[in-house]
Design a protein around this motif. Structure first.
Motif, PDB file in Angstrom:
ATOM      1  N   PRO A  12      32.352  45.715  29.348  1.00  0.00           N
ATOM      2  CA  PRO A  12      31.798  45.397  30.680  1.00  0.00           C
ATOM      3  C   PRO A  12      32.093  46.469  31.715  1.00  0.00           C
ATOM      4  O   PRO A  12      31.282  46.693  32.621  1.00  0.00           O
ATOM      5  CB  PRO A  12      32.469  44.065  31.040  1.00  0.00           C
ATOM      6  N   VAL A  13      33.233  47.154  31.594  1.00  0.00           N
ATOM      7  CA  VAL A  13      33.533  48.236  32.528  1.00  0.00           C
ATOM      8  C   VAL A  13      32.529  49.375  32.360  1.00  0.00           C
ATOM      9  O   VAL A  13      31.977  49.913  33.328  1.00  0.00           O
ATOM     10  CB  VAL A  13      34.976  48.743  32.313  1.00  0.00           C
ATOM     11  N   SER A  20      25.834  51.316  37.799  1.00  0.00           N
ATOM     12  CA  SER A  20      26.017  51.959  39.106  1.00  0.00           C
ATOM     13  C   SER A  20      25.377  53.341  39.125  1.00  0.00           C
ATOM     14  O   SER A  20      24.757  53.737  40.115  1.00  0.00           O
ATOM     15  CB  SER A  20      27.507  52.066  39.432  1.00  0.00           C
ATOM     16  N   MET A  21      25.521  54.093  38.037  1.00  0.00           N
ATOM     17  CA  MET A  21      24.907  55.422  37.977  1.00  0.00           C
ATOM     18  C   MET A  21      23.388  55.319  38.011  1.00  0.00           C
ATOM     19  O   MET A  21      22.714  56.120  38.660  1.00  0.00           O
ATOM     20  CB  MET A  21      25.358  56.149  36.711  1.00  0.00           C
ATOM     21  N   ASN A  71      34.564  54.978  40.043  1.00  0.00           N
ATOM     22  CA  ASN A  71      34.623  53.592  39.602  1.00  0.00           C
ATOM     23  C   ASN A  71      33.513  52.802  40.272  1.00  0.00           C
ATOM     24  O   ASN A  71      32.670  53.360  40.986  1.00  0.00           O
ATOM     25  CB  ASN A  71      36.002  52.992  39.899  1.00  0.00           C
ATOM     26  N   THR A  72      33.526  51.500  40.053  1.00  0.00           N
ATOM     27  CA  THR A  72      32.461  50.652  40.599  1.00  0.00           C
ATOM     28  C   THR A  72      32.410  50.713  42.116  1.00  0.00           C
ATOM     29  O   THR A  72      31.322  50.730  42.716  1.00  0.00           O
ATOM     30  CB  THR A  72      32.669  49.196  40.147  1.00  0.00           C
ATOM     31  N   VAL A  73      33.572  50.783  42.770  1.00  0.00           N
ATOM     32  CA  VAL A  73      33.620  50.766  44.228  1.00  0.00           C
ATOM     33  C   VAL A  73      33.098  52.084  44.799  1.00  0.00           C
ATOM     34  O   VAL A  73      32.262  52.091  45.721  1.00  0.00           O
ATOM     35  CB  VAL A  73      35.056  50.486  44.705  1.00  0.00           C
ATOM     36  N   THR A  74      33.578  53.213  44.279  1.00  0.00           N
ATOM     37  CA  THR A  74      33.143  54.504  44.820  1.00  0.00           C
ATOM     38  C   THR A  74      31.672  54.777  44.512  1.00  0.00           C
ATOM     39  O   THR A  74      30.957  55.345  45.341  1.00  0.00           O
ATOM     40  CB  THR A  74      34.024  55.634  44.259  1.00  0.00           C
ATOM     41  N   LEU A  75      31.214  54.383  43.336  1.00  0.00           N
ATOM     42  CA  LEU A  75      29.796  54.566  43.019  1.00  0.00           C
ATOM     43  C   LEU A  75      28.920  53.656  43.861  1.00  0.00           C
ATOM     44  O   LEU A  75      27.811  54.038  44.255  1.00  0.00           O
ATOM     45  CB  LEU A  75      29.555  54.299  41.527  1.00  0.00           C
ATOM     46  N   VAL A 230      35.228  37.684  46.093  1.00  0.00           N
ATOM     47  CA  VAL A 230      34.286  38.441  45.274  1.00  0.00           C
ATOM     48  C   VAL A 230      33.250  37.463  44.748  1.00  0.00           C
ATOM     49  O   VAL A 230      33.527  36.275  44.584  1.00  0.00           O
ATOM     50  CB  VAL A 230      34.977  39.175  44.101  1.00  0.00           C
ATOM     51  N   PRO A 231      32.037  37.902  44.447  1.00  0.00           N
ATOM     52  CA  PRO A 231      31.036  37.001  43.904  1.00  0.00           C
ATOM     53  C   PRO A 231      31.422  36.561  42.494  1.00  0.00           C
ATOM     54  O   PRO A 231      32.127  37.293  41.780  1.00  0.00           O
ATOM     55  CB  PRO A 231      29.758  37.845  43.893  1.00  0.00           C
ATOM     56  N   PRO A 232      31.018  35.390  42.077  1.00  0.00           N
ATOM     57  CA  PRO A 232      31.335  34.937  40.712  1.00  0.00           C
ATOM     58  C   PRO A 232      30.697  35.840  39.670  1.00  0.00           C
ATOM     59  O   PRO A 232      29.536  36.256  39.812  1.00  0.00           O
ATOM     60  CB  PRO A 232      30.749  33.516  40.655  1.00  0.00           C
ATOM     61  N   ALA A 233      31.459  36.168  38.645  1.00  0.00           N
ATOM     62  CA  ALA A 233      31.003  37.081  37.607  1.00  0.00           C
ATOM     63  C   ALA A 233      30.484  36.300  36.406  1.00  0.00           C
ATOM     64  O   ALA A 233      30.983  35.212  36.086  1.00  0.00           O
ATOM     65  CB  ALA A 233      32.136  38.002  37.180  1.00  0.00           C
ATOM     66  N   ASP A 234      29.468  36.847  35.767  1.00  0.00           N
ATOM     67  CA  ASP A 234      28.931  36.281  34.541  1.00  0.00           C
ATOM     68  C   ASP A 234      29.049  37.331  33.438  1.00  0.00           C
ATOM     69  O   ASP A 234      28.249  38.252  33.349  1.00  0.00           O
ATOM     70  CB  ASP A 234      27.465  35.860  34.734  1.00  0.00           C
ATOM     71  N   ARG A 235      30.085  37.201  32.622  1.00  0.00           N
ATOM     72  CA  ARG A 235      30.334  38.177  31.559  1.00  0.00           C
ATOM     73  C   ARG A 235      29.799  37.692  30.217  1.00  0.00           C
ATOM     74  O   ARG A 235      30.127  38.253  29.179  1.00  0.00           O
ATOM     75  CB  ARG A 235      31.825  38.460  31.462  1.00  0.00           C
TER      76      ARG A 235
END
Length: 237
Positions: A12-13, A20-21, A71-75, A230-235
């Motif tokens: 998932p990461v 994001s890219m 990472n997800t935040v900077t991207l 944070v919003p709820p995640a669906d993994r």
């Protein structure tokens, strides 16, 4: 004994990073297409589009100095400001094009146009910095996220200012071509906008009251919005 892999937290990461890219690339391409749609000049579009990579790459250097990672935040921060990064360059290019239509040479148009709106471009950029920079000084758990978010956005925006003030006029002076002095007629969109603007100027009180009611109505909707960290995640697990 049989060992079987049940879960892989790296997947998932990696998926979030790739997503994001892709958003970053899509935002950059759409920003360039919008610039071309309005300027209708591939040379001017090329000059404005050059501000995108030349603003993002120096932000990477600042991230390295701060010890941040991609990472997800900077991207997410870069994807958010990717449309803002061409704003200063668009303002410069549009004003240079206006001077070119007056019959000036590209070098003369670039010099005079850049000098004419220099302070306005700087003021616009620092207004954006004033919006994003406070998020970098948030405390607590949210501050751990928004510190990287705020600084990444500020670094990219400041880099775009340097590009717009130094590189954009230089590229315009050598890439743009002289154009014939012509009076362009406004399109139907601009004509309707001008009519709406003239109505607002004639009815200033009604316009001010309407704007105030819209602002107050927006504030009244805030208590109705649910809150969360944070919003709820669906993994999909």
């Amino acid at each position: 004994v049989q060992l079987q892999q049940v879960i892989d937290n790296a997947f998932p990461v990696e998926e979030n990073f790739d997503g994001s890219m892709e958003l970053l690339y899509e935002g950059a391409v759409l920003a360039v297409l919008v610039v071309w749609w309005f300027l209708r000049d591939w040379r001017a579009t090329l000059v404005a589009a050059a501000a995108l990579p030349l603003s993002v790459i120096p932000a990477f250097l600042g991230q390295y100095w701060f010890g941040y990672t991609l990472n997800t935040v900077t991207l997410l921060s870069l994807a958010l400001v990717v449309g803002v990064l061409v704003d200063d360059a668009i303002v410069e290019i549009e004003n240079i094009s206006r001077h070119l239509r007056m019959g000036k040479t590209p070098m003369q148009a670039a010099m005079e146009a850049a000098d004419e709106i220099g302070m306005a471009v700087i003021a616009t950029t620092f207004a954006l910095v004033a919006v994003f920079l406070p998020t970098a000084f948030m405390g607590g758990i949210p501050g751990l996220f928004f510190k990287q978010f705020g600084w990444t956005a500020v670094l990219a925006i400041l880099a775009s200012l340097v590009v717009a003030r130094l590189l954009t006029p230089m590229m315009a002076a050598y890439i743009l071509k002289p154009v014939k002095h012509t009076e362009e007629k406004d399109g139907w969109i601009m004509q309707r906008y001008m009519r709406a603007m003239k109505w607002c100027l004639r009815h200033r009180l009604a316009t001010a009251i309407g704007s105030g009611l819209f602002f107050i109505g927006s504030l009244m909707l805030v208590p109705l919005l649910p809150t969360g960290f944070v919003p709820p995640a669906d993994r999909a697990q």
